[in-house]
Design an enzyme around this catalytic site. Structure first.
Site, PDB file in Angstrom:
ATOM      1  N   PHE A 102       1.471  -1.123   0.093  1.00 55.54           N
ATOM      2  CA  PHE A 102       0.451   0.181  -0.280  1.00 55.54           C
ATOM      3  C   PHE A 102       0.215   1.357  -0.348  1.00 55.54           C
ATOM      4  O   PHE A 102       1.889   1.280   0.914  1.00 55.54           O
ATOM      5  CB  PHE A 102      -1.040  -0.144   1.254  1.00 55.54           C
ATOM      6  N   ASP A 158       1.217  -4.953   8.928  1.00 56.61           N
ATOM      7  CA  ASP A 158       0.424  -4.532   9.097  1.00 56.61           C
ATOM      8  C   ASP A 158      -1.262  -5.228   8.410  1.00 56.61           C
ATOM      9  O   ASP A 158      -1.832  -5.716   7.557  1.00 56.61           O
ATOM     10  CB  ASP A 158       0.108  -3.720   7.548  1.00 56.61           C
ATOM     11  N   TYR A 210     -10.887   1.501  10.971  1.00 58.79           N
ATOM     12  CA  TYR A 210     -12.181   2.198  10.173  1.00 58.79           C
ATOM     13  C   TYR A 210     -12.585   1.077   8.719  1.00 58.79           C
ATOM     14  O   TYR A 210     -13.918   0.877   8.223  1.00 58.79           O
ATOM     15  CB  TYR A 210     -12.574   3.307   9.178  1.00 58.79           C
ATOM     16  N   LYS A 211     -11.960   0.108   8.751  1.00 53.48           N
ATOM     17  CA  LYS A 211     -12.478  -0.944   7.490  1.00 53.48           C
ATOM     18  C   LYS A 211     -13.244  -2.047   8.484  1.00 53.48           C
ATOM     19  O   LYS A 211     -14.328  -2.071   8.699  1.00 53.48           O
ATOM     20  CB  LYS A 211     -11.036  -1.799   6.924  1.00 53.48           C
ATOM     21  N   ARG A 259     -13.259  -4.000  -6.905  1.00 59.80           N
ATOM     22  CA  ARG A 259     -12.384  -4.528  -5.811  1.00 59.80           C
ATOM     23  C   ARG A 259     -14.080  -4.651  -5.169  1.00 59.80           C
ATOM     24  O   ARG A 259     -14.565  -3.592  -5.461  1.00 59.80           O
ATOM     25  CB  ARG A 259     -11.702  -4.081  -4.363  1.00 59.80           C
TER      26      ARG A 259
END
Length: 418
Positions: free
Chosen positions: A131, A203, A228-229, A377
């Site tokens: 990322f 991560d 937040y995911k 996605r």
């Protein structure tokens, strides 16, 4: 695309929903009517309990309690409480995880601290295609500390560990790749790095709250992740950081802020780090975001992560099978592993017109997202996504493709957030 064995119907998917032991969790979330939400791998849905909790925090605790609420509403220890709740989802002890700052800031802390623990070693190893923020932070740290950031293709991680040998200071990887959803072997890779005397940072942004993660079982040194995911803490929710207990007492936190002090309210100018995980704190917590995350984590209180992981795998398998069945000839490729054992809770398709296609699908009520240059996605948060949702999303995708509905100026025009 492979050809399907047998055909699936909408009735098949409804039957799967009827037998789903997690189906009742959907009522925990305030999902818009008529929307199929397949983007929980980017922003989790809103848990209903969060709305009421924030109203109380704003109107009563902040509005009436004012600064007294740091004590009277027990705001002050919220980072530790939320960290303890997350620890149960990632295989850590309660005093090894704390909620604070952002993933990027926490990554900076643990990278700097890890390098200090391995003086004289000159290599940070990571994945090419990680990322972007992970790459930026790693590159900045490498430059600051005068070491080499060595990024390799995913299939070369094992070889690169061996090649780095005793020069390897730290390996930093994202457990689930944000584009493909491919999952790394946490236990095997961690053991390989330790055999060279290095440290490992994982991560967990695309793992926590959807995969079975066992940090202590894998002997992991350090980890970071976002709130937040799949943890559903809200946009920009604070992140979390894990430091294995064996490292905490000697771990150097490079951003010495007052909340990381052993006695912050003594207001002394000589810095002495907290003896525990609170040394990872820096400044005052963003309390409303922290309250939202802590409340959202309550949804997981009685949840079996093994069951949630299995549902995520089944949703992904169903999606892939339906794409094979319904979208043959439309030019889609599969970027994710077919094997659910090495795939996170998302499936990524490729298509040259991926951005416009995704915008057309979103406009028709099935929300996924796009990652350049050609990745569509679809995330499968098992707490609120059902099997019939997957059928309906693929039906929308097929309609968009059959009718060429994506081919408009509106859908081709790239927005600020994709």
């Amino acid at each position: 695309m492979q050809q399907p064995i047998g055909l699936l119907s909408h009735n098949n998917c409804q039957a799967m929903d009827a037998n789903d032991p997690l189906a009742h969790y959907r009522d925990e979330f305030a999902l818009p009517e008529g929307v199929i939400y397949l983007d929980g791998n980017s922003l989790g849905a809103l848990p209903r309990r969060v709305s009421q909790r924030l109203r109380t925090a704003i109107d009563h605790e902040w509005g009436n309690g004012l600064i007294r609420s740091w004590n009277e509403a027990d705001w002050y220890l919220a980072p530790q409480r939320a960290g303890a709740m997350i620890s149960q989802l990632i295989g850590a002890d309660k005093d090894e995880v704390i909620v604070c700052d952002s993933t990027s800031v926490n990554l900076y802390k643990v990278l700097m601290g890890a390098l200090k623990m391995r003086p004289g070693r000159r290599i940070i190893l990571s994945e090419r295609g990680n990322f972007p923020t992970d790459v930026y932070v790693s590159s900045s740290v490498a430059e600051e500390r005068g070491v080499e950031l060595r990024a390799v293709d995913p299939d070369r991680i094992a070889a690169a560990i061996a090649e780095a040998g005793r020069d390897l200071a730290v390996l930093h990887l994202t457990h689930v790749n944000y584009k493909t959803g491919a999952v790394y072997d946490m236990a095997g890779i961690t053991a390989a790095v330790h055999a060279q005397g290095g440290l490992v940072i994982w991560d967990l942004c695309h793992s926590a709250g959807t995969l079975e993660v066992d940090l202590n079982g894998c002997n992991v040194d350090l980890a970071v992740g976002c709130g937040y995911k799949y943890l559903n803490g809200g946009p920009g929710a604070p992140a979390f950081v894990f430091v294995a207990k064996r490292h905490i007492a000697d771990f150097w936190q490079p951003i010495a802020g007052w909340h990381g002090h052993a006695k912050p309210f003594s207001f002394g100018h000589d810095y002495a780090p907290d003896p525990g995980i609170a040394r990872m704190l820096v400044g005052t917590a963003p309390q409303l975001g922290l309250i939202a995350l802590e409340t959202a984590l309550g949804v997981f209180a009685c949840l079996d992560m093994r069951t949630l992981r299995r549902k995520g795998q089944e949703l992904g398998d169903l999606f892939i099978r339906l794409v094979d069945q319904e979208l043959s000839g439309h030019g889609f490729g599969l970027a994710s592993p077919r094997d659910a054992a090495v795939r996170g809770s998302q499936v990524s398709l490729t298509h040259p017109q991926g951005y416009a296609i995704m915008q057309a699908v979103i406009a028709r009520g099935a929300i996924g997202d796009f990652r350049a240059p050609d990745i569509l996605r679809f995330g499968f948060a098992g707490l609120y996504v059902g099997f019939a949702d997957v059928w309906d999303a693929v039906a929308i995708l097929r309609d968009v493709m059959d009718k060429g509905l994506w081919d408009t100026v509106e859908y081709r025009t790239v927005k600020a957030v994709t």
